[in-house]
Design an enzyme around this catalytic site. Structure first.
Site, PDB file in Angstrom:
ATOM      1  N   SER A  53       1.136  -1.102   1.920  1.00 14.36           N
ATOM      2  CA  SER A  53       1.096  -1.822   3.168  1.00 14.36           C
ATOM      3  C   SER A  53       1.879  -1.155   4.291  1.00 14.36           C
ATOM      4  CB  SER A  53       1.634  -3.245   2.953  1.00 14.36           C
ATOM      5  OG  SER A  53       2.990  -3.229   2.548  1.00 14.36           O
ATOM      6  N   LYS A  88       8.811  -1.041  10.065  1.00 15.33           N
ATOM      7  CA  LYS A  88       7.563  -1.639   9.619  1.00 15.33           C
ATOM      8  C   LYS A  88       7.434  -3.038  10.207  1.00 15.33           C
ATOM      9  CE  LYS A  88       5.111  -2.819   5.313  1.00 15.33           C
ATOM     10  NZ  LYS A  88       5.177  -2.760   3.824  1.00 15.33           N
ATOM     11  N   SER A 106       3.736  -0.070  -1.831  1.00 15.32           N
ATOM     12  CA  SER A 106       3.504  -0.040  -0.385  1.00 15.32           C
ATOM     13  C   SER A 106       4.253   1.041   0.372  1.00 15.32           C
ATOM     14  CB  SER A 106       3.824  -1.408   0.226  1.00 15.32           C
ATOM     15  OG  SER A 106       2.874  -2.357  -0.193  1.00 15.32           O
TER      16      SER A 106
END
Length: 483
Positions: free
Chosen positions: A151, A74, A175
């Site tokens: 996210s 990520k 997330s």
């Protein structure tokens, strides 16, 4: 990519590598080719470092459970010297690191071939991934008009599309679980402090944030969690130790469990009818497996928690922006609207508010713990709900253009209306997971949320493995997927 090699998940791919039926370089080439074909439509993969991946293959990969399997980080956290980051923000574009984070070191030791990063919203704030630094929104492989979540939205899109079989994510308010629900994946949030945060931070968002993974299978998550679990040197606190391991836990069914069924929000508000029906179907599945399912609502002050969460994250976001600005003015070309709004909100708070909010989060954790305690509460083992109150939102609904940081989260139709379940368990620190059991009539995934008492990660993941066996989900394929 998965179909090309006859595999269903990362464990299958690692087995093919171990048997010599495919090489790590061939898997890397297939992953990069899948990204080249699909990423222009999805906008999920960024900052490729193909030469780094090839150098790692040539130099010899670590021997681990996933040796030779392609993997993406990520683009937020998981700091690594060889993998620069934008951290979802123009302000932090091309950030480089002088040492590796503990979580990256443990991930790499599994033998994965890391070759890039995946998109995230600025500051990790939001239920969608639409960051200006990437030039546009990240889209859902099931329907590009809808968000892949946030996210860890880039990770969710990349895994669902078959660009990689699994990917790193993180979860400070849902997330990992929100993209898992949006993209039809398995997303597990461990107990607070189960995974390392250092050395760059001691804790994220007052302990509410933790790393995690987006996967197709329970076993991939179990093996990756086992490889990464445990505090790093100097960690401020530790999670309760595992009895054995996640992998051991999924090798047998759990005991029969007492399940609280919540087919509304935790405050009793109605949810989307198709989502509610998926929750009820999951309840029937658990009953068919012999678990005791009873309707209920947790006796906890969710509105208090949401206010405290909003203030803690607002202050944390403002601090990060201030440090990165280094004296420069706060301008729209550097920071998006929600980020600027978080700075403005933080400036309205009394200096003592942060610690007051942390205290409220801790009080809320005790309220939620009582739900699982037979001496002080009803003594449930599991809370069953939806992951999101609605199907995946359309692209643009949660864009960061507004400067109304509080309204973005708590206003009508805001993030807490859309995602009223996930942040509850970041605040309480309890393990929670989104399981891909539902689909809308329009072909969008619906995640089912399961949560357990603090420290009961093994029991929760064992239940997930039992559910996966009873209702397999790996045959579902989105519109945009690697061939």
């Amino acid at each position: 990519m998965l179909e090309t090699f006859g595999a269903q998940d990362a464990t299958d791919l690692a087995a093919l590598v171990a048997r010599g039926e495919v090489s790590p370089q061939e898997l890397l080439d297939a992953s990069v080719a899948a990204s080249a074909a699909l990423n222009p439509k999805l906008n999920a993969v960024v900052l490729p470092q193909i030469e780094v991946a090839e150098r790692h293959i040539t130099g010899g990969l670590p021997r681990g459970p996933f040796t030779g399997v392609p993997f993406l980080l990520k683009d937020l956290g998981c700091e690594a010297v060889e993998f620069p980051s934008h951290n979802g923000s123009r302000l932090l574009a091309d950030t480089r690191y002088d040492r590796d984070s503990a979580i990256y070191t443990r991930i790499r030791a599994t033998g994965v071939v890391i070759w890039g990063r995946t998109t995230s919203p600025e500051g990790g704030v939001g239920a969608a991934t639409e960051s200006a630094v990437y030039g546009g929104p990240t889209r859902n492989p099931w329907n590009p008009d809808h968000t892949s979540g946030g996210s860890s939205g880039g990770a969710g899109a990349a895994v669902a599309a078959g660009i990689v079989p699994f990917a790193h994510g993180s979860d400070g308010g849902g997330s990992v679980r929100i993209p898992a629900s949006s993209c039809g994946l398995f997303g597990f949030k461990p107990t607070r402090a189960r995974l390392p945060d250092g050395p760059y931070v001691g804790e994220g968002w007052a302990g509410m944030a933790i790393d995690g993974f987006l996967t197709h299978s329970v076993r991939d998550t179990a093996l990756m969690l086992d490889a990464c679990t445990g505090p790093d040197l100097g960690a401020p606190y530790h999670a309760p130790p595992l009895a054995r391991s996640h992998a051991d836990a999924i090798s047998r069914p759990p005991r029969r469990l007492r399940v609280m069924l919540v087919d509304t929000t935790f405050t009793g508000t109605a949810i989307h009818p198709e989502v509610r029906e998926a929750v009820l179907a999951a309840a029937r599945l658990l009953e068919s497996l012999g678990h005791e399912v009873t309707p209920g609502l947790p006796a906890a002050d969710v509105p208090m928690m949401m206010r405290a969460w909003t203030d803690i994250v607002g202050v944390g976001t403002a601090l990060g922006i201030a440090k990165a600005l280094k004296g420069r003015p706060l301008t729209p070309d550097l920071v998006e609207g929600v980020g600027r709004g978080s700075v403005a909100h933080a400036e309205t708070l009394h200096p003592t508010r942060y610690l007051e909010a942390v205290g409220q989060i801790h009080a809320f954790g005790r309220q939620m713990a009582a739900v699982f305690d037979p001496e002080t509460g009803p003594g449930y083992d599991i809370i069953l709900s939806a992951t999101l109150a609605e199907p995946p939102a359309r692209v643009g609904r949660f864009a960061h253009t507004t400067e109304d940081y509080v309204g973005y989260r708590t206003g009508p139709g805001g993030i807490f209306d859309y995602s009223p379940f996930c942040a509850v368990f970041n605040a309480s620190g309890q393990p929670a997971v989104s399981v891909p059991l539902g689909m809308t009539k329009g072909g969008l995934p619906v995640g089912i949320h399961l949560a357990a008492r603090f420290g009961a990660d093994e029991e929760l993941i064992a239940l997930c493995a039992e559910v996966e066996k009873a209702a397999p989900w790996t045959g579902r394929k989105p519109k945009l997927r690697a061939k």
